[in-house]
Design a protein around this motif. Structure first.
Motif, PDB file in Angstrom:
ATOM      1  N   THR A  56     -24.341   6.002 -10.239  1.00  0.00           N
ATOM      2  CA  THR A  56     -25.656   6.065 -10.865  1.00  0.00           C
ATOM      3  C   THR A  56     -25.862   7.460 -11.448  1.00  0.00           C
ATOM      4  O   THR A  56     -25.163   8.414 -11.094  1.00  0.00           O
ATOM      5  CB  THR A  56     -26.771   5.791  -9.848  1.00  0.00           C
ATOM      6  N   ASP A  57     -26.841   7.575 -12.340  1.00  0.00           N
ATOM      7  CA  ASP A  57     -27.155   8.875 -12.919  1.00  0.00           C
ATOM      8  C   ASP A  57     -27.567   9.865 -11.833  1.00  0.00           C
ATOM      9  O   ASP A  57     -27.234  11.053 -11.893  1.00  0.00           O
ATOM     10  CB  ASP A  57     -28.277   8.751 -13.953  1.00  0.00           C
ATOM     11  N   GLU A  58     -28.283   9.376 -10.824  1.00  0.00           N
ATOM     12  CA  GLU A  58     -28.722  10.251  -9.722  1.00  0.00           C
ATOM     13  C   GLU A  58     -27.519  10.776  -8.931  1.00  0.00           C
ATOM     14  O   GLU A  58     -27.478  11.953  -8.567  1.00  0.00           O
ATOM     15  CB  GLU A  58     -29.679   9.489  -8.805  1.00  0.00           C
ATOM     16  N   GLU A  59     -26.538   9.921  -8.659  1.00  0.00           N
ATOM     17  CA  GLU A  59     -25.336  10.370  -7.941  1.00  0.00           C
ATOM     18  C   GLU A  59     -24.582  11.411  -8.748  1.00  0.00           C
ATOM     19  O   GLU A  59     -24.111  12.421  -8.199  1.00  0.00           O
ATOM     20  CB  GLU A  59     -24.414   9.178  -7.651  1.00  0.00           C
ATOM     21  N   ILE A  60     -24.468  11.190 -10.038  1.00  0.00           N
ATOM     22  CA  ILE A  60     -23.777  12.152 -10.904  1.00  0.00           C
ATOM     23  C   ILE A  60     -24.516  13.475 -10.929  1.00  0.00           C
ATOM     24  O   ILE A  60     -23.909  14.549 -10.826  1.00  0.00           O
ATOM     25  CB  ILE A  60     -23.621  11.569 -12.332  1.00  0.00           C
ATOM     26  N   LYS A  61     -25.846  13.429 -11.023  1.00  0.00           N
ATOM     27  CA  LYS A  61     -26.654  14.651 -11.040  1.00  0.00           C
ATOM     28  C   LYS A  61     -26.492  15.418  -9.729  1.00  0.00           C
ATOM     29  O   LYS A  61     -26.324  16.642  -9.739  1.00  0.00           O
ATOM     30  CB  LYS A  61     -28.122  14.289 -11.259  1.00  0.00           C
ATOM     31  N   THR A  62     -26.513  14.718  -8.598  1.00  0.00           N
ATOM     32  CA  THR A  62     -26.370  15.357  -7.293  1.00  0.00           C
ATOM     33  C   THR A  62     -25.029  16.069  -7.172  1.00  0.00           C
ATOM     34  O   THR A  62     -24.954  17.232  -6.749  1.00  0.00           O
ATOM     35  CB  THR A  62     -26.524  14.317  -6.167  1.00  0.00           C
ATOM     36  N   VAL A  63     -23.959  15.395  -7.548  1.00  0.00           N
ATOM     37  CA  VAL A  63     -22.623  15.993  -7.446  1.00  0.00           C
ATOM     38  C   VAL A  63     -22.479  17.155  -8.420  1.00  0.00           C
ATOM     39  O   VAL A  63     -21.904  18.200  -8.075  1.00  0.00           O
ATOM     40  CB  VAL A  63     -21.529  14.925  -7.687  1.00  0.00           C
ATOM     41  N   THR A  64     -23.023  17.023  -9.615  1.00  0.00           N
ATOM     42  CA  THR A  64     -22.974  18.104 -10.600  1.00  0.00           C
ATOM     43  C   THR A  64     -23.680  19.347 -10.071  1.00  0.00           C
ATOM     44  O   THR A  64     -23.156  20.466 -10.179  1.00  0.00           O
ATOM     45  CB  THR A  64     -23.616  17.657 -11.930  1.00  0.00           C
ATOM     46  N   GLU A  65     -24.846  19.162  -9.496  1.00  0.00           N
ATOM     47  CA  GLU A  65     -25.581  20.297  -8.932  1.00  0.00           C
ATOM     48  C   GLU A  65     -24.823  20.930  -7.773  1.00  0.00           C
ATOM     49  O   GLU A  65     -24.796  22.156  -7.643  1.00  0.00           O
ATOM     50  CB  GLU A  65     -26.969  19.852  -8.501  1.00  0.00           C
ATOM     51  N   GLN A  66     -24.205  20.115  -6.948  1.00  0.00           N
ATOM     52  CA  GLN A  66     -23.427  20.634  -5.818  1.00  0.00           C
ATOM     53  C   GLN A  66     -22.250  21.467  -6.323  1.00  0.00           C
ATOM     54  O   GLN A  66     -21.997  22.573  -5.825  1.00  0.00           O
ATOM     55  CB  GLN A  66     -22.928  19.480  -4.954  1.00  0.00           C
ATOM     56  N   ILE A  67     -21.547  20.970  -7.313  1.00  0.00           N
ATOM     57  CA  ILE A  67     -20.398  21.700  -7.868  1.00  0.00           C
ATOM     58  C   ILE A  67     -20.849  23.000  -8.515  1.00  0.00           C
ATOM     59  O   ILE A  67     -20.246  24.056  -8.296  1.00  0.00           O
ATOM     60  CB  ILE A  67     -19.633  20.819  -8.878  1.00  0.00           C
ATOM     61  N   ASN A  68     -21.924  22.933  -9.303  1.00  0.00           N
ATOM     62  CA  ASN A  68     -22.434  24.147  -9.945  1.00  0.00           C
ATOM     63  C   ASN A  68     -22.871  25.178  -8.916  1.00  0.00           C
ATOM     64  O   ASN A  68     -22.658  26.386  -9.087  1.00  0.00           O
ATOM     65  CB  ASN A  68     -23.584  23.808 -10.890  1.00  0.00           C
ATOM     66  N   SER A  69     -23.493  24.725  -7.835  1.00  0.00           N
ATOM     67  CA  SER A  69     -23.922  25.627  -6.776  1.00  0.00           C
ATOM     68  C   SER A  69     -22.722  26.304  -6.113  1.00  0.00           C
ATOM     69  O   SER A  69     -22.720  27.517  -5.876  1.00  0.00           O
ATOM     70  CB  SER A  69     -24.740  24.854  -5.743  1.00  0.00           C
ATOM     71  N   GLU A  70     -21.696  25.524  -5.830  1.00  0.00           N
ATOM     72  CA  GLU A  70     -20.487  26.083  -5.213  1.00  0.00           C
ATOM     73  C   GLU A  70     -19.803  27.078  -6.137  1.00  0.00           C
ATOM     74  O   GLU A  70     -19.333  28.137  -5.695  1.00  0.00           O
ATOM     75  CB  GLU A  70     -19.524  24.961  -4.840  1.00  0.00           C
ATOM     76  N   LEU A  71     -19.743  26.760  -7.426  1.00  0.00           N
ATOM     77  CA  LEU A  71     -19.133  27.679  -8.394  1.00  0.00           C
ATOM     78  C   LEU A  71     -19.927  28.976  -8.485  1.00  0.00           C
ATOM     79  O   LEU A  71     -19.344  30.068  -8.535  1.00  0.00           O
ATOM     80  CB  LEU A  71     -19.042  27.017  -9.769  1.00  0.00           C
ATOM     81  N   ALA A  72     -21.237  28.869  -8.516  1.00  0.00           N
ATOM     82  CA  ALA A  72     -22.081  30.067  -8.591  1.00  0.00           C
ATOM     83  C   ALA A  72     -21.885  30.924  -7.355  1.00  0.00           C
ATOM     84  O   ALA A  72     -21.794  32.156  -7.447  1.00  0.00           O
ATOM     85  CB  ALA A  72     -23.547  29.658  -8.743  1.00  0.00           C
ATOM     86  N   GLU A  73     -21.815  30.278  -6.184  1.00  0.00           N
ATOM     87  CA  GLU A  73     -21.615  31.015  -4.934  1.00  0.00           C
ATOM     88  C   GLU A  73     -20.290  31.761  -4.949  1.00  0.00           C
ATOM     89  O   GLU A  73     -20.215  32.933  -4.567  1.00  0.00           O
ATOM     90  CB  GLU A  73     -21.661  30.038  -3.759  1.00  0.00           C
ATOM     91  N   LYS A  74     -19.247  31.122  -5.422  1.00  0.00           N
ATOM     92  CA  LYS A  74     -17.916  31.766  -5.480  1.00  0.00           C
ATOM     93  C   LYS A  74     -17.908  32.911  -6.477  1.00  0.00           C
ATOM     94  O   LYS A  74     -17.173  33.878  -6.298  1.00  0.00           O
ATOM     95  CB  LYS A  74     -16.843  30.740  -5.849  1.00  0.00           C
ATOM     96  N   ALA A  75     -18.739  32.820  -7.511  1.00  0.00           N
ATOM     97  CA  ALA A  75     -18.802  33.869  -8.512  1.00  0.00           C
ATOM     98  C   ALA A  75     -19.781  34.972  -8.106  1.00  0.00           C
ATOM     99  O   ALA A  75     -19.951  35.953  -8.813  1.00  0.00           O
ATOM    100  CB  ALA A  75     -19.202  33.286  -9.865  1.00  0.00           C
ATOM    101  N   GLY A  76     -20.450  34.788  -6.958  1.00  0.00           N
ATOM    102  CA  GLY A  76     -21.400  35.774  -6.499  1.00  0.00           C
ATOM    103  C   GLY A  76     -22.736  35.703  -7.220  1.00  0.00           C
ATOM    104  O   GLY A  76     -23.463  36.691  -7.282  1.00  0.00           O
ATOM    105  N   LEU A  77     -23.051  34.558  -7.767  1.00  0.00           N
ATOM    106  CA  LEU A  77     -24.299  34.367  -8.489  1.00  0.00           C
ATOM    107  C   LEU A  77     -25.212  33.408  -7.720  1.00  0.00           C
ATOM    108  O   LEU A  77     -24.778  32.708  -6.823  1.00  0.00           O
ATOM    109  CB  LEU A  77     -24.033  33.780  -9.882  1.00  0.00           C
ATOM    110  N   GLU A  78     -26.463  33.366  -8.132  1.00  0.00           N
ATOM    111  CA  GLU A  78     -27.388  32.445  -7.516  1.00  0.00           C
ATOM    112  C   GLU A  78     -27.589  31.266  -8.467  1.00  0.00           C
ATOM    113  O   GLU A  78     -27.897  31.432  -9.642  1.00  0.00           O
ATOM    114  CB  GLU A  78     -28.733  33.127  -7.252  1.00  0.00           C
ATOM    115  N   TYR A  79     -27.417  30.059  -7.963  1.00  0.00           N
ATOM    116  CA  TYR A  79     -27.592  28.856  -8.794  1.00  0.00           C
ATOM    117  C   TYR A  79     -29.051  28.476  -8.808  1.00  0.00           C
ATOM    118  O   TYR A  79     -29.705  28.362  -7.772  1.00  0.00           O
ATOM    119  CB  TYR A  79     -26.736  27.706  -8.270  1.00  0.00           C
ATOM    120  N   VAL A  80     -29.595  28.305 -10.005  1.00  0.00           N
ATOM    121  CA  VAL A  80     -31.011  27.960 -10.142  1.00  0.00           C
ATOM    122  C   VAL A  80     -31.152  26.535 -10.583  1.00  0.00           C
ATOM    123  O   VAL A  80     -30.540  26.003 -11.394  1.00  0.00           O
ATOM    124  CB  VAL A  80     -31.710  28.897 -11.149  1.00  0.00           C
TER     125      VAL A  80
END
Length: 80
Positions: A56-80
């Motif tokens: 579903t679109d909601e599942e895709i959005k949730t996973v996308t946000e999770q991946i973006n958050s993890e990438l930001a954390e690894k880069a030392g940034l804050e995901y908004v």
């Protein structure tokens, strides 16, 4: 200009090429597109259906946000 057309007859000779074509038809293993869902065992078809999940679109959005958050954390940034 001329072009040479390469065929099974040229590669294998006319007799062997004819035998290979016949074997291909008979066995339905060598021919292109020879395997279809009707030839699969029922258990394999059921497994394919289970593995083919519609997201579903909601599942895709949730996973996308999770991946973006993890990438930001690894880069030392804050995901908004």
């Amino acid at each position: 200009t001329t072009a040479r057309i390469v065929s099974e007859d040229i590669f294998f000779g006319e007799d062997l090429a004819a035998k290979l074509r016949e074997l291909s038809k008979e066995a339905q293993i060598i021919a292109d597109g020879s395997i279809n869902l009707d030839q699969l065992e029922e258990s394999a078809r059921e497994q394919l259906k289970q593995d083919a999940k519609q997201y579903t679109d909601e599942e895709i959005k949730t996973v996308t946000e999770q991946i973006n958050s993890e990438l930001a954390e690894k880069a030392g940034l804050e995901y908004v």
